[in-house]
Scaffold this motif. Structure first.
Motif, PDB file in Angstrom:
ATOM      1  N   LEU A 607       0.834  -1.348  -0.050  1.00  0.00           N
ATOM      2  CA  LEU A 607       0.069   0.129  -0.022  1.00  0.00           C
ATOM      3  C   LEU A 607       0.765   1.135   0.299  1.00  0.00           C
ATOM      4  N   ASP A 608       2.019   1.447   0.597  1.00  0.00           N
ATOM      5  CA  ASP A 608       2.965   2.379   0.716  1.00  0.00           C
ATOM      6  C   ASP A 608       3.251   2.591  -0.578  1.00  0.00           C
ATOM      7  N   ILE A 609       3.517   1.789  -1.427  1.00  0.00           N
ATOM      8  CA  ILE A 609       3.932   1.862  -2.945  1.00  0.00           C
ATOM      9  C   ILE A 609       2.833   2.263  -3.843  1.00  0.00           C
ATOM     10  N   PHE A 610       1.749   1.641  -3.909  1.00  0.00           N
ATOM     11  CA  PHE A 610       0.402   1.490  -4.739  1.00  0.00           C
ATOM     12  C   PHE A 610      -0.228   2.863  -4.676  1.00  0.00           C
ATOM     13  N   ARG A 611      -0.280   3.421  -3.469  1.00  0.00           N
ATOM     14  CA  ARG A 611      -1.193   4.476  -3.222  1.00  0.00           C
ATOM     15  C   ARG A 611      -0.690   5.778  -3.829  1.00  0.00           C
ATOM     16  N   TYR A 612       0.915   6.002  -4.154  1.00  0.00           N
ATOM     17  CA  TYR A 612       1.244   7.044  -4.516  1.00  0.00           C
ATOM     18  C   TYR A 612       1.769   6.756  -6.087  1.00  0.00           C
ATOM     19  N   SER A 613       1.691   5.813  -6.370  1.00  0.00           N
ATOM     20  CA  SER A 613       2.077   5.218  -7.723  1.00  0.00           C
ATOM     21  C   SER A 613       1.053   5.436  -8.863  1.00  0.00           C
ATOM     22  N   ASN A 614       1.294   4.862 -10.057  1.00  0.00           N
ATOM     23  CA  ASN A 614       0.276   5.004 -11.264  1.00  0.00           C
ATOM     24  C   ASN A 614      -0.401   3.539 -11.160  1.00  0.00           C
ATOM     25  N   SER A 615      -0.203   2.713 -10.284  1.00  0.00           N
ATOM     26  CA  SER A 615      -0.648   1.467 -10.325  1.00  0.00           C
ATOM     27  C   SER A 615      -2.113   1.385  -9.716  1.00  0.00           C
ATOM     28  N   LYS A 616      -3.075   2.155 -10.353  1.00  0.00           N
ATOM     29  CA  LYS A 616      -4.441   2.202  -9.974  1.00  0.00           C
ATOM     30  C   LYS A 616      -5.089   0.747 -10.001  1.00  0.00           C
ATOM     31  N   ASN A 617      -4.820  -0.068 -11.045  1.00  0.00           N
ATOM     32  CA  ASN A 617      -5.790  -1.518 -11.072  1.00  0.00           C
ATOM     33  C   ASN A 617      -5.110  -2.210  -9.970  1.00  0.00           C
ATOM     34  N   ALA A 618      -3.792  -2.352  -9.526  1.00  0.00           N
ATOM     35  CA  ALA A 618      -3.105  -3.036  -8.363  1.00  0.00           C
ATOM     36  C   ALA A 618      -3.686  -2.418  -7.331  1.00  0.00           C
ATOM     37  N   LEU A 619      -3.657  -1.073  -7.276  1.00  0.00           N
ATOM     38  CA  LEU A 619      -4.222  -0.557  -5.828  1.00  0.00           C
ATOM     39  C   LEU A 619      -5.597  -1.060  -5.553  1.00  0.00           C
ATOM     40  N   LYS A 620      -6.473  -0.999  -6.557  1.00  0.00           N
ATOM     41  CA  LYS A 620      -7.997  -1.536  -6.360  1.00  0.00           C
ATOM     42  C   LYS A 620      -7.897  -2.758  -5.883  1.00  0.00           C
ATOM     43  N   SER A 621      -7.222  -3.611  -6.446  1.00  0.00           N
ATOM     44  CA  SER A 621      -7.040  -5.121  -5.834  1.00  0.00           C
ATOM     45  C   SER A 621      -6.624  -5.313  -4.625  1.00  0.00           C
ATOM     46  N   LEU A 622      -5.346  -4.580  -4.139  1.00  0.00           N
ATOM     47  CA  LEU A 622      -4.937  -4.441  -3.141  1.00  0.00           C
ATOM     48  C   LEU A 622      -5.998  -4.024  -2.064  1.00  0.00           C
ATOM     49  N   LEU A 623      -6.702  -2.752  -2.120  1.00  0.00           N
ATOM     50  CA  LEU A 623      -7.613  -2.449  -1.180  1.00  0.00           C
ATOM     51  C   LEU A 623      -8.681  -3.254  -1.143  1.00  0.00           C
ATOM     52  N   MET A 624      -8.930  -3.902  -1.964  1.00  0.00           N
ATOM     53  CA  MET A 624     -10.209  -4.984  -1.945  1.00  0.00           C
ATOM     54  C   MET A 624      -9.743  -6.128  -1.001  1.00  0.00           C
ATOM     55  N   ASN A 625      -8.286  -6.634  -0.942  1.00  0.00           N
ATOM     56  CA  ASN A 625      -8.008  -7.420  -0.224  1.00  0.00           C
ATOM     57  C   ASN A 625      -7.828  -7.087   1.318  1.00  0.00           C
ATOM     58  N   LEU A 626      -7.245  -5.811   1.307  1.00  0.00           N
ATOM     59  CA  LEU A 626      -7.015  -5.310   2.657  1.00  0.00           C
ATOM     60  C   LEU A 626      -8.533  -5.140   3.590  1.00  0.00           C
ATOM     61  N   ALA A 627      -9.511  -4.713   2.710  1.00  0.00           N
ATOM     62  CA  ALA A 627     -10.900  -4.624   3.326  1.00  0.00           C
ATOM     63  C   ALA A 627     -11.386  -5.940   3.901  1.00  0.00           C
ATOM     64  N   ILE A 628     -11.321  -6.976   3.084  1.00  0.00           N
ATOM     65  CA  ILE A 628     -11.597  -8.319   3.479  1.00  0.00           C
ATOM     66  C   ILE A 628     -10.821  -8.669   4.594  1.00  0.00           C
ATOM     67  N   LEU A 629      -9.367  -8.523   4.683  1.00  0.00           N
ATOM     68  CA  LEU A 629      -8.641  -8.975   5.870  1.00  0.00           C
ATOM     69  C   LEU A 629      -8.834  -8.147   7.008  1.00  0.00           C
ATOM     70  N   TYR A 630      -9.165  -6.850   7.121  1.00  0.00           N
ATOM     71  CA  TYR A 630      -9.658  -6.255   8.141  1.00  0.00           C
ATOM     72  C   TYR A 630     -10.743  -6.862   8.746  1.00  0.00           C
ATOM     73  N   SER A 631     -11.585  -7.178   8.054  1.00  0.00           N
ATOM     74  CA  SER A 631     -13.133  -7.683   8.433  1.00  0.00           C
ATOM     75  C   SER A 631     -12.683  -9.224   9.250  1.00  0.00           C
ATOM     76  N   LYS A 632     -11.626  -9.540   8.631  1.00  0.00           N
ATOM     77  CA  LYS A 632     -11.217 -11.158   9.486  1.00  0.00           C
ATOM     78  C   LYS A 632     -10.561 -10.886  10.723  1.00  0.00           C
ATOM     79  N   PHE A 633     -10.053  -9.718  10.805  1.00  0.00           N
ATOM     80  CA  PHE A 633      -9.315  -9.293  12.166  1.00  0.00           C
ATOM     81  C   PHE A 633     -10.283  -8.850  13.289  1.00  0.00           C
ATOM     82  N   GLY A 634     -11.497  -8.331  12.634  1.00  0.00           N
ATOM     83  CA  GLY A 634     -12.715  -7.915  13.612  1.00  0.00           C
ATOM     84  C   GLY A 634     -12.579  -6.556  13.412  1.00  0.00           C
TER      85      GLY A 634
END
Length: 816
Positions: A607-634
């Motif tokens: 995320l430190d890399i993608f959010r400030y780069s031009n990798s918009k599609n990679a960022l979207k996929s990463l954010l989706m994975n993060l959203a799901i992972l945070y829900s797993k953590f509670g």
């Protein structure tokens, strides 16, 4: 009062459950709904903590609802009432008449002040304090900070008033302090505040900010000639370097600690805080410049401000003149620096073998001269390294960013076209497409290398037509075909093995086999490469594909070997965005084997890399994975925050991605027992399928679970579902048991089911199994023996996965 604002028309995720107002998530997404100038107020209930302490939290919640209801009555169309958190509220207006806005707030304040609120036979009187600010919606966070500062001025005036923020004429960029709000709360409550910070850490800067808001507090910055100070209402700043040998300082701190106090440490800006300052002041969104500036300053506030003052002359900066600060310390301190200076600007602890050197580093960490960040120790004040390296006549050991920056700078100065192309290529692989393109614009001639690089930049942005035009301009056949194959690969078009001539084309074909899941052919074809004959770029691509393929095969130890080799190459040659993709693959791998903490660590690195780069599609996929992972953590709040960001930024025509968001929102709401919202998002999802579409199994199964919860238990055909999919199989087993045993369940049947259920794919998918057991526990919650038995098993599983937040949430919701 204005006309009542109907809070409808937005996704449910943007509403606060307690009050029905918009929530903080909506505030963070506001730029997607309005533009231009805004007025903003942040306000809270005065002395709200005492209401909770005296009357209880239920009364506190009731008062929050009452204030929310009144806020809605004072809100008109074009304004947005938000519950910011706790007893804090925000009202945002798209109108720009400050005088009328303040008058409305005064009216609301007076109405609250003169209205007695009755609850549980108690008469409670409330007052509110307001802070007001304005500005462009693009700077929403700065406007909020300014309003927050004005709110604390209201508190300092005695509360129950409205204060408008007035910027000082000489004010520059405001650098955030992560503990600023907590310090202000302490000062409002009359506590002594102790703040320690090293050389030029921002102590004086922070003191000046606080002094503007708190006139009745004694602000003291320690100097050796200070002998006595007041014992209360003190905000005291000192350098931890002095503490060891200064008895006078020790006596003062002991005196201050004899009263109610809180102590804070002046840390450097975190990387995310630094990004925000960079965005607000620098405007040029460059991942390379961001990392270079952070290396240069380490987030030190003094150096960051100094850097930003030079921002208009970025390419003329001389690194060493920038650090021309004379620093004076005693000989003991200089000896400490001398011991570790040879380890370089970033100290790798793996290289420190000497016990004495490790003790020296520990001492400098305690003194806040060094701080730990990820895998390295950094100088809190980087000038120390430059100054003492020069003084002790040591070779400067600098991060790679410094070397690249010097090359780019020299390229600008010399106007050497070859250097432009080389540096543009370096920046492209670094992941900084904008800066690469900026350099390419200075190359006057159009040759094959320039056209090929421009074509790759277009591809990275998914501008396929422009990339294809670049193909036509390239004269060299191999280079032209290489770019053509890359276009086909990115567009997921057919690639044929017999057409592949160069290594680039063969790697495209290998990637094509991977993405089309032709795994048997993938294994055979991957053996045709001679790894030792590949160049650095080709090795990275090969290792990355093999690493991800091994994840699909569930051969995680083999995957780690390939990804680790790929990571080392990316670090060595500054392929920065590729490094982010490696971290993302690590995150996916650790998520699959349910090592969630490691997964989160790697996702955040990406995320430190993608959010400030031009990798918009990679960022979207990463954010989706993060959203799901945070829900797993509670951490459901963070999960919903990310989902709302994705929902806002997604184009209406990207149906596939919106389906994924709605499906996951419905699933997460189901897991927190908010079945109404789960149903809402499931219906939204179903509406996105046409009659000709095949509804996926996971949607059908989720629909069945919701029907069971809603009491609509009916015979359901599960025969047509794919039972080879392990998740499907687990869900079908659980649903089948409920449908079969709902009216005649007992503990013995539950125990038999549990034993067979946990043996499906033993040792894997424990979280999925556990969430299905929670579903089972909810359905049979009125049967105490079953509820107790299942609860114990569920809690044991969460403990095994180290998901303690989920345990607390489960206990609270199921009352166990």
């Amino acid at each position: 009062m204005g006309e009542e604002y109907p809070l409808k028309g937005f996704e449910l995720i943007y509403y606060d459950d307690l009050t029905g107002l918009f929530n903080k998530r909506f505030l963070n997404s506001l730029k997607n709904f309005i533009s231009g100038k805004i007025l903003l107020t942040i306000f809270d209930i005065d002395d709200f903590k005492s209401i909770n302490d005296i009357y209880g939290h239920q009364t506190g919640d009731h008062m929050i609802k009452k204030v929310s209801d009144i806020l809605i009555k004072y809100t008109k169309k074009g304004e947005f009432p938000i519950r910011y958190g706790g007893d804090e509220f925000v009202l945002i207006s798209s109108f720009t008449d400050l005088e009328n806005f303040v008058k409305k707030l005064e009216d609301m304040k007076n109405f609250i002040q003169t209205t007695p609120f009755v609850y549980n036979n108690n008469i409670i009187r409330l007052t509110l304090s307001f802070g007001v600010s304005d500005g462009d919606i693009e700077n929403i966070h700065s406007i909020l900070e300014n309003a927050d500062s004005a709110l604390y001025l209201s508190k300092g005036k005695g509360k129950n008033c409205v204060t408008v923020y007035k910027p000082d004429e000489d004010e520059t960029i405001k650098l955030p302090f992560r503990f600023e709000r907590e310090v202000k709360n302490c000062l409002v409550s009359g506590k002594n505040v102790l703040i320690k910070g090293g050389v030029k850490s921002g102590k004086t800067y922070f003191k000046n900010i606080l002094q503007k808001n708190f006139k009745n507090v004694n602000f003291i910055e320690y100097k050796k000639d200070i002998s006595s100070i007041p014992s209360k209402n003190v905000c005291f700043f000192y350098d931890p370097l002095l503490y060891e040998n200064d008895q006078n300082l020790k006596n003062i701190i002991t005196k201050l600690k004899s009263k109610d106090y809180k102590e804070f440490s002046m840390d450097n800006l975190s990387f995310q805080e630094f990004i925000r300052v960079f965005e607000l002041s620098f405007k040029e969104k460059s991942i390379f410049l961001l990392n270079f500036a952070y290396d240069l300053t380490c987030g030190n506030r003094f150096l960051t401000l100094k850097f930003l003052k030079e921002k208009n002359r970025i390419w003329e900066i001389d690194i060493f003149d920038f650090f021309d600060d004379l620093l004076y310390y005693d000989s003991n301190f200089e000896n400490c620096i001398k011991k570790i200076i040879d380890y370089g600007f970033l100290i790798d602890p793996k290289r420190v073998k000497s016990k004495n050197d490790l003790e020296t580093i520990e001492k400098l960490l305690n003194r806040q001269v060094l701080f730990k960040e990820k895998d390295f120790f950094r100088y809190s004040y980087p000038s120390l390294y430059f100054y003492y390296a020069k003084k002790f006549k040591r070779e400067l050991k600098l991060p790679e960013n410094f070397k690249i920056f010097q090359n780019i700078r020299l390229g600008f100065i010399s106007n050497d076209m070859k250097k432009y192309l080389k540096n543009a290529s370096n920046l492209y692989y670094y992941g900084d497409l904008d800066l690469s393109e900026k350099l390419l614009s200075k190359v006057e001639t159009f040759d094959d290398k320039k056209n090929a690089l421009i074509g790759k930049i277009y591809l990275a942005r998914r501008e396929f037509t422009n990339a294809e035009r670049c193909c036509e301009k390239i004269k060299n056949k191999n280079e032209r075909e290489d770019l053509k194959f890359l276009v086909q690969y990115f567009k997921n078009q057919n690639i044929f093995e017999n057409e592949c001539k160069t290594i680039t084309q063969k790697l495209c074909y290998l990637g094509y086999l991977y993405h089309n899941m032709n795994f048997k052919r993938f294994i055979e074809y991957s053996k045709s490469f001679d790894y030792n004959k590949l160049d650095k770029r080709e090795k990275i691509t090969y290792d990355f594909l093999l690493g991800n393929f091994k994840i699909l095969q569930e051969k995680y130890s083999e995957s780690e070997i390939y990804l680790n080799r790929c990571e080392k190459l990316c670090r060595k040659y500054n392929f920065y965005v590729d490094l982010g993709k490696v971290y993302m693959s690590y995150g996916i791998m650790y998520d699959e084997i349910e090592e969630f903490e490691k997964s989160l660590e790697n996702y955040n690195r990406a995320l430190d890399i993608f959010r400030y780069s031009n990798s918009k599609n990679a960022l979207k996929s990463l954010l989706m994975n993060l959203a799901i992972l945070y829900s797993k953590f509670g951490d459901f709040s963070t999960s919903f925050d990310i989902f709302s960001t994705l929902l806002n930024e997604e184009k209406p025509d990207n149906i596939f991605f919106k389906r994924t968001i709605f499906n996951n929102l419905s699933f997460v709401y189901f897991n927190i027992f908010d079945f109404e919202k789960s149903r809402y998002y499931l219906n939204q999802l179903k509406n996105m399928y046409d009659k000709k579409d095949v509804i996926p199994d996971y949607v059908i199964l989720h629909e069945i679970k919701l029907k069971i919860v809603e009491g609509r238990i009916e015979l359901v055909k599960l025969d047509n579902l794919n039972k080879n999919d392990i998740i499907n199989k687990l869900e079908i087993e659980c649903i089948s048991f409920i449908l079969k045993e709902f009216k005649d369940v007992n503990l013995e049947k539950i125990e038999r089911f549990m034993n067979s259920f946990m043996k499906i794919s033993p040792g894997k998918n424990i979280l999925v199994k556990n969430e299905l057991l929670i579903f089972l526990c909810y359905i049979f919650k009125n049967n105490d023996p079953i509820k107790k038995y299942l609860s114990e098993k569920i809690i044991d599983n969460f403990k095994f996965l180290r998901l303690n937040t989920r345990i607390e949430f489960f206990r609270e919701k199921m009352e166990v």
